[in-house]
Design an enzyme around this catalytic site. Structure first.
Site, PDB file in Angstrom:
ATOM      1  N   CYS A 101      25.391  -4.193 -29.223  1.00 49.75           N
ATOM      2  CA  CYS A 101      26.227  -3.914 -30.752  1.00 49.75           C
ATOM      3  C   CYS A 101      27.733  -4.183 -30.367  1.00 49.75           C
ATOM      4  O   CYS A 101      28.201  -3.989 -29.381  1.00 49.75           O
ATOM      5  CB  CYS A 101      25.708  -2.507 -30.539  1.00 49.75           C
ATOM      6  SG  CYS A 101      27.045  -1.530 -31.987  1.00 49.75           S
ATOM      7  N   HIS A 139      30.061  -2.744 -31.461  1.00 54.39           N
ATOM      8  CA  HIS A 139      30.766  -1.561 -31.107  1.00 54.39           C
ATOM      9  C   HIS A 139      31.117  -1.504 -29.673  1.00 54.39           C
ATOM     10  O   HIS A 139      32.240  -0.919 -29.287  1.00 54.39           O
ATOM     11  CB  HIS A 139      30.416  -0.525 -31.829  1.00 54.39           C
ATOM     12  CG  HIS A 139      30.709  -0.274 -33.296  1.00 54.39           C
ATOM     13  ND1 HIS A 139      30.033  -0.966 -34.241  1.00 54.39           N
ATOM     14  CD2 HIS A 139      31.564   0.669 -33.916  1.00 54.39           C
ATOM     15  CE1 HIS A 139      30.724  -0.612 -35.298  1.00 54.39           C
ATOM     16  NE2 HIS A 139      31.380   0.543 -35.298  1.00 54.39           N
ATOM     17  N   CYS A 153      27.497  -8.216 -36.736  1.00 53.05           N
ATOM     18  CA  CYS A 153      26.525  -6.880 -36.605  1.00 53.05           C
ATOM     19  C   CYS A 153      25.240  -7.186 -36.110  1.00 53.05           C
ATOM     20  O   CYS A 153      24.570  -8.005 -36.662  1.00 53.05           O
ATOM     21  CB  CYS A 153      26.548  -6.491 -37.990  1.00 53.05           C
ATOM     22  SG  CYS A 153      25.683  -4.703 -38.233  1.00 53.05           S
ATOM     23  N   GLU A 203      34.139   4.365 -33.163  1.00 52.43           N
ATOM     24  CA  GLU A 203      34.871   4.464 -34.428  1.00 52.43           C
ATOM     25  C   GLU A 203      36.015   5.713 -33.987  1.00 52.43           C
ATOM     26  O   GLU A 203      36.931   5.659 -34.945  1.00 52.43           O
ATOM     27  CB  GLU A 203      33.885   4.771 -35.710  1.00 52.43           C
ATOM     28  CG  GLU A 203      33.085   3.673 -36.148  1.00 52.43           C
ATOM     29  CD  GLU A 203      33.483   2.678 -36.904  1.00 52.43           C
ATOM     30  OE1 GLU A 203      34.592   3.090 -37.483  1.00 52.43           O
ATOM     31  OE2 GLU A 203      33.144   1.454 -36.801  1.00 52.43           O
ATOM     32  N   ASP A 234      31.150  -6.778 -40.443  1.00 52.43           N
ATOM     33  CA  ASP A 234      30.264  -5.673 -39.732  1.00 52.43           C
ATOM     34  C   ASP A 234      30.497  -4.307 -40.480  1.00 52.43           C
ATOM     35  O   ASP A 234      30.965  -4.062 -41.220  1.00 52.43           O
ATOM     36  CB  ASP A 234      31.100  -5.443 -38.081  1.00 52.43           C
ATOM     37  CG  ASP A 234      30.113  -4.313 -37.189  1.00 52.43           C
ATOM     38  OD1 ASP A 234      28.954  -4.199 -37.273  1.00 52.43           O
ATOM     39  OD2 ASP A 234      30.968  -3.560 -36.763  1.00 52.43           O
ATOM     40  N   SER A 235      29.620  -3.182 -39.872  1.00 52.59           N
ATOM     41  CA  SER A 235      29.583  -2.115 -40.534  1.00 52.59           C
ATOM     42  C   SER A 235      31.070  -1.288 -40.379  1.00 52.59           C
ATOM     43  O   SER A 235      31.473  -0.790 -41.425  1.00 52.59           O
ATOM     44  CB  SER A 235      28.740  -1.056 -39.996  1.00 52.59           C
ATOM     45  OG  SER A 235      28.771  -0.947 -38.736  1.00 52.59           O
TER      46      SER A 235
END
Ligand code: DGL
Length: 291
Positions: free
Chosen positions: A210, A212, A98, A178, A35-36
């Site tokens: 997503c 996240h 992702c 994050e 993932d990012s």
């Protein structure tokens, strides 16, 4: 259930046949996940819960997060480079944790992965949402790139074209996650702004499109209320990975609970802290890799 796996199954089959000597795959080989940033840890957690004996190698592209506001060209380049990093560890499967890459660059990952199977979170989430919705009105939230691509609506309509999909990009959720702002007033404010309209549109199901977003799930649920079912594509993709490995005799039968091997492209110490916050488990080493 086998039908949606057909493309992956074909590729899996061909890789078993065409095994290259330099890429030796066994049931003990790791599952590569990327993932990012930290979002993919929600997938790591789900895979660990569903398949505790599997070895996991995780790459979080912390130097280049977020992917969501970037162009398709850039996202596709990152997707190729991320896959190449994981391929050095000879995985038996890649899970694209992702949605942004799943929406815009799954073909790039498949190409870079050669003959090993690739599963993306997006399709798994869309299938689960289509199965669960009773009213036929499904909300999808995701990054700008994912929502702009319309990939969720296409995948949900691929399951059932009578379903109605109401989409909303929520770009600020990624930096809030994050930052570890799980229960922060700023997150509440942003979540109310993003979600109030979609909630008014009588959806019965909301896809966290997503990886996240499950980190902020408690806050999201406080706003959506008890009548809207939340779909987390992490659980769906873990279940799909297990089915695919089992079908092909590639499940790791070991009894040892493996600790994931973590790679990041920047700030390993910050990643370690966030890992502790979200996973609440023993802390593996975090290795820094260049991108
Ligand atoms: N977690 C990723 C996703 O599922 C990417 C978020 C981002 O980097 O913007 O889309």
């Amino acid at each position: 259930m086998l039908e949606p796996l057909s493309t992956v199954t074909r590729r899996f089959f061909s890789y078993l046949i065409d095994l290259m000597p330099q890429h030796k795959i066994t049931p003990e080989s790791p599952i590569g996940i990327f993932d990012s940033g930290i979002g993919g840890l929600t997938v790591v957690k789900a895979v660990q819960a569903a398949l505790p004996a599997e070895r996991i190698i995780y790459f979080g592209d912390t130097a280049r997060v977020p992917y969501g506001p970037k162009s398709q060209v850039t996202i596709r380049r990152y997707a190729r480079e991320d896959t190449e990093i994981l391929m050095k560890h000879q995985p038996k499967m890649i899970i694209v944790a992702c949605n942004t890459v799943s929406a815009l660059a799954l073909d790039v990952v498949e190409e870079a992965a050669g003959n090993i199977p690739v599963i993306g979170v997006l399709k798994a989430g869309a299938e689960l949402a289509a199965r669960r919705s009773r009213s036929g009105r499904i909300g999808v939230i995701g990054t700008q790139a994912t929502i702009g691509s319309n990939a969720y609506a296409c995948a949900i309509h691929g399951e059932n074209d009578e379903l109605e999909v109401i989409s909303k990009a929520c770009p600020l959720f990624v930096p809030l996650a994050e930052e570890g702002f799980i229960d922060h007033p700023a997150t509440r404010l942003v979540a109310e702004e993003y979600l109030s309209e979609i909630v008014r549109r009588n959806i019965d199901t909301l896809v966290l499109g997503c990886t996240h977003y499950p980190i902020l799930r408690a806050m999201i649920e406080r706003i959506t209320g008890p009548d809207i079912a939340i779909i987390d594509s992490a659980e769906a993709v873990a279940c799909k990975a297990g089915e695919l490995l089992a079908t092909h005799g590639m499940l790791n039968r070991g009894s040892h609970r493996a600790v994931p091997h973590l790679l990041v492209s920047d700030l390993p110490q910050k990643f370690r802290e966030l890992y502790r916050l979200f996973m609440g488990t023993e802390l593996p080493d975090v290795e820094l890799v260049g991108v």
